[in-house]
Scaffold this motif. Structure first.
Motif, PDB file in Angstrom:
ATOM      1  N   HIS A  16      -2.475  -4.236  -7.681  1.00 57.65           N
ATOM      2  CA  HIS A  16      -2.756  -3.781  -6.314  1.00 57.65           C
ATOM      3  C   HIS A  16      -4.119  -3.110  -6.220  1.00 57.65           C
ATOM      4  O   HIS A  16      -4.891  -3.368  -5.300  1.00 57.65           O
ATOM      5  CB  HIS A  16      -1.668  -2.827  -5.815  1.00 57.65           C
ATOM      6  N   CYS A  31      -7.073   1.563  -1.408  1.00 65.38           N
ATOM      7  CA  CYS A  31      -6.186   2.274  -2.336  1.00 65.38           C
ATOM      8  C   CYS A  31      -6.941   2.638  -3.611  1.00 65.38           C
ATOM      9  O   CYS A  31      -6.713   3.706  -4.186  1.00 65.38           O
ATOM     10  CB  CYS A  31      -4.954   1.426  -2.667  1.00 65.38           C
ATOM     11  N   CYS A  43      -7.091  -4.097  -3.632  1.00 68.89           N
ATOM     12  CA  CYS A  43      -7.093  -3.272  -2.420  1.00 68.89           C
ATOM     13  C   CYS A  43      -8.114  -2.136  -2.575  1.00 68.89           C
ATOM     14  O   CYS A  43      -7.807  -1.092  -3.138  1.00 68.89           O
ATOM     15  CB  CYS A  43      -5.693  -2.713  -2.169  1.00 68.89           C
ATOM     16  N   ARG A  62      -1.473  -0.479   7.504  1.00 71.73           N
ATOM     17  CA  ARG A  62      -2.091  -0.953   6.269  1.00 71.73           C
ATOM     18  C   ARG A  62      -1.177  -1.912   5.503  1.00 71.73           C
ATOM     19  O   ARG A  62      -1.601  -2.952   5.022  1.00 71.73           O
ATOM     20  CB  ARG A  62      -2.377   0.311   5.444  1.00 71.73           C
ATOM     21  N   CYS A  77       0.843  -1.210   0.000  1.00 79.81           N
ATOM     22  CA  CYS A  77       0.000   0.000   0.000  1.00 79.81           C
ATOM     23  C   CYS A  77       0.878   1.262   0.000  1.00 79.81           C
ATOM     24  O   CYS A  77       0.546   2.249  -0.657  1.00 79.81           O
ATOM     25  CB  CYS A  77      -0.926   0.011   1.207  1.00 79.81           C
TER      26      CYS A  77
HETATM   27 ZN   LIG Z   1      -3.514  -0.806  -0.829  1.00 76.93          ZN
END
Ligand SMILES: [Zn+2]
Lengths: 86, 211
Positions: A54, A61, A58, B180, A26
């Motif tokens: 990603h 994000c 995620c 995170r 992240c």
């Molecule tokens: Zn992420």
């Protein structure tokens, strides 16, 4: 032990089994997101594969990247391109 | 108006990103002006994120966006030396406000919600798509077994919280006293194990790339 049942529908199956290679954290996603969205706005189709992977895996994000993409598109005076992560 | 920036030119003139870094770095009237303009830019980004996440335009939302912009400004100034010019300065700046606002909205949304990390059981959804009933139930059962047998208890908790119960990753990180990155890494490792198990048991064809 207090067992709780959780239905395992198609969305969850997909989330559990999504391929997250190549690895990107992240933090690295945050580091590159500005450059990534600008490359997308410049017309590149898959400028950073690890970013695409990603953002698909995620949701936090992804919902942040979407805003950066929209703001940068407004600044550049171009339409927001359709992206895979949404 | 999105192209204004610091500098001696009129506010309607676009400025280069290098001007931003210089203007923000050297104390004086130019720096003061740059700070005001940067804050406005961060506020715009924070407001947009707050809207995206469904917080209606209320006093609370506005306060949250302002606070996010304030905090993002401090973070950004501390990282000014890391700006490499790989994007416009403004795009680079937005992400700080967006992250701050997003985390604040998620925290607010979950502040009164408990997260159950103990005791779990995954059951196949009784409503698979037509024509895929047997396949979906088989895969769901294989995955359920894999979650039980292939993951560590830590991975299992994180997988259930993030992927099944859809707890936001930053909220879970706050509750567990971690970050995170660490949670996403645990998730990555867990998904790898699940995929390996499904491959071994014939549920996943890596050539096709998906189950
Ligand atoms: Zn992420």
């Amino acid at each position: 032990m207090n067992m709780q049942d959780r239905p395992l529908g198609p969305d969850i199956l997909a989330r559990l089994t999504v391929n997250t290679e190549p690895w990107l954290s992240c933090d690295d996603c945050f580091r590159h997101v500005d450059e990534y969205v600008e490359r997308l706005l410049a017309g590149a189709t898959d400028p950073m594969p690890a970013m695409r992977v990603h953002l698909r895996a995620c949701p936090a994000c992804a919902e942040e990247a979407q805003t950066v993409l929209e703001l940068a598109a407004e600044d550049a005076g171009v339409a927001v391109p359709a992206v895979e992560w949404q | 108006m999105t192209t204004v920036g610091p500098g001696p030119a009129p506010v309607t003139t676009p400025v280069e990103q290098t001007d931003w870094v210089a203007a923000l770095s050297i104390p004086g009237p130019l720096q003061e002006r740059a700070l005001v303009e940067l804050h406005a830019l961060l506020l715009r980004a924070a407001r947009r994120q707050v809207q995206r996440m469904g917080l209606r335009a209320t006093h609370v939302a506005e306060e949250l966006a302002n606070q996010a912009a304030d905090e993002a400004l401090m973070t950004l100034l501390g990282k000014l030396h890391t700006f490499e010019g790989r994007s416009r300065f403004t795009t680079w700046a937005y992400k700080f406000a967006v992250l701050q606002a997003a985390t604040a909205v998620r925290t607010l949304a979950w502040q009164d919600r408990e997260i159950h990390l103990d005791g779990l059981d995954l059951v196949p959804d009784g409503r698979p798509g037509p024509g895929h009933y047997a396949e979906a139930v088989d895969l769901a059962q294989a995955l359920r077994a894999a979650v039980d047998t292939e993951l560590t208890s830590h991975q299992r908790r994180i997988v259930i919280a993030l992927l099944v119960d859809e707890v936001p990753i930053d909220v879970l990180a706050q509750r567990l006293g971690t970050n995170r990155n660490a949670l996403y890494k645990a998730l990555h490792d867990a998904r790898k194990r699940l995929r390996a198990h499904l491959r071994e048991t014939g549920f996943l064809d890596d050539q096709a790339g998906k189950p």
